[in-house]
Design a protein around this motif. Sequence first.
Motif, short mmCIF file in Angstrom:
data_model
loop_
_atom_site.label_atom_id
_atom_site.label_comp_id
_atom_site.label_asym_id
_atom_site.label_seq_id
_atom_site.Cartn_x
_atom_site.Cartn_y
_atom_site.Cartn_z
N ALA A 1 0.84 -1.20 0.00
CA ALA A 1 0.00 0.00 0.00
C ALA A 1 0.88 1.26 0.00
N ALA A 2 1.96 1.24 0.79
CA ALA A 2 2.85 2.40 0.86
C ALA A 2 3.50 2.66 -0.50
N LEU A 3 3.94 1.60 -1.16
CA LEU A 3 4.55 1.75 -2.50
C LEU A 3 3.54 2.30 -3.48
N HIS A 4 2.31 1.77 -3.41
CA HIS A 4 1.25 2.24 -4.29
C HIS A 4 0.99 3.73 -4.06
N LEU A 5 0.94 4.12 -2.77
CA LEU A 5 0.72 5.53 -2.44
C LEU A 5 1.84 6.39 -3.00
N MET A 6 3.07 5.90 -2.91
CA MET A 6 4.20 6.73 -3.33
C MET A 6 4.30 6.80 -4.85
N ARG A 7 3.78 5.77 -5.51
CA ARG A 7 3.73 5.83 -6.98
C ARG A 7 2.65 6.81 -7.42
N LYS A 8 1.56 6.89 -6.63
CA LYS A 8 0.44 7.78 -6.99
C LYS A 8 0.45 8.99 -6.07
N ARG A 9 1.57 9.68 -6.05
CA ARG A 9 1.73 10.78 -5.11
C ARG A 9 0.65 11.85 -5.27
N GLU A 10 0.42 12.25 -6.51
CA GLU A 10 -0.53 13.35 -6.75
C GLU A 10 -1.98 12.87 -6.69
N ASP A 11 -2.21 11.67 -7.25
CA ASP A 11 -3.57 11.15 -7.37
C ASP A 11 -4.15 10.67 -6.05
N LEU A 12 -3.30 10.06 -5.22
CA LEU A 12 -3.84 9.33 -4.08
C LEU A 12 -3.21 9.74 -2.75
N LEU A 13 -1.87 9.78 -2.70
CA LEU A 13 -1.20 10.08 -1.42
C LEU A 13 -1.62 11.46 -0.91
#
Lengths: 201, 201
Positions: free
Chosen positions: A31-43
């Motif tokens: 989940a953390a990696l996913h958040l960091m990949r989607k910094r603008e969209d999701l994090l």
Amino acid sequence: MADRVAGPEIERLIQLLARLPGLGPRSARRAALHLMRKREDLLGPLADAMALARERIVTCSACGNIDTIDPCTICCDVRRDATTLVVVETVADLWALERAAVVRGRYHVLGGVLSPLDGVGPDDLNLAGLVDRVSGAGLSEIILAVNATVDGQTTAHYVTDLLAHLDLKVTRLAHGVPVGGELDYLDEGTLAAAMRSRTAF
Amino acid sequence: MADRVAGPEIERLIQLLARLPGLGPRSARRAALHLMRKREDLLGPLADAMALARERIVTCSACGNIDTIDPCTICCDVRRDATTLVVVETVADLWALERAAVVRGRYHVLGGVLSPLDGVGPDDLNLAGLVDRVSGAGLSEIILAVNATVDGQTTAHYVTDLLAHLDLKVTRLAHGVPVGGELDYLDEGTLAAAMRSRTAF
């Protein structure tokens, strides 16, 4: 090991995510990696949504629901039937009943169930609030919508005794075969309850 | 339905949580309730950790790792073996290898695998960066630590061809029986690979 790789900020994010129900250490990392990949969209949006929730969320002083206003949206809704009160264990149960849109009245959230084994007694639940609320208002029916577990049913009996001195109809949810359920997969307790409470066809 | 109950802020939090891998709509609701019950312990710290991550996290311009500094902690670590480069698909794979503490060299994150079916071609991966990096430095070995999937192996072949003109040892991870694995539960491909690569006992 991972903090050697990724810095303390990321490690802390993973540790906090791992404390969410349904996420373990491995899925928290994903989940953390996913958040960091989607910094603008999701994090970013999620960080903002959480900050906003922390600031705004309050527990309704009337019913125990969680909302951004106190009393909550449901308690404030004048279209709701003021003569029926549905007693639930948790806010999750309240939400489930609202999704099913089966309650026209208002709610009272106990905040748990009596559980001697877990050391949860009457004082740990929102019972004093319930008695106050029930005594004052012009209620005609209390629906005990607690789980069909041992602790849930024990709590239902306790609440019934607590309200016995008031002239109120106290009901509980029906037990029986779940809609779509197959008899073959049901336990004996459910089958026995369904048989006892059979209705004319 | 739930926004009627709980207000748009909570509904938005649930929707965003549901976009995390491993959480569906139902578990996102459970996570949101858990967060709101633990406002001080978890919701606040997690909001802060995410805001900090959004602000600080950068992609390493050398290897593609995610960190709070650029070049990343691993690329900056002078104790690492500068003659070995481990090519991985994703940052998750890099973290997995670091947790196992089996890599003494540095990494290169491709950011995915070649996958004609999903429309992922060579230009979508961090391959130009790899060629630049390999050409300049005094490397002696490139370890292709890609997944043992069809796409992973296709990518490994492509990378090998891409680096063929350089005088470099290119290796890949061994295939075989996982440690602790039972033969009965393994597929034929793994058993065949394990048999082919058998070693003296």
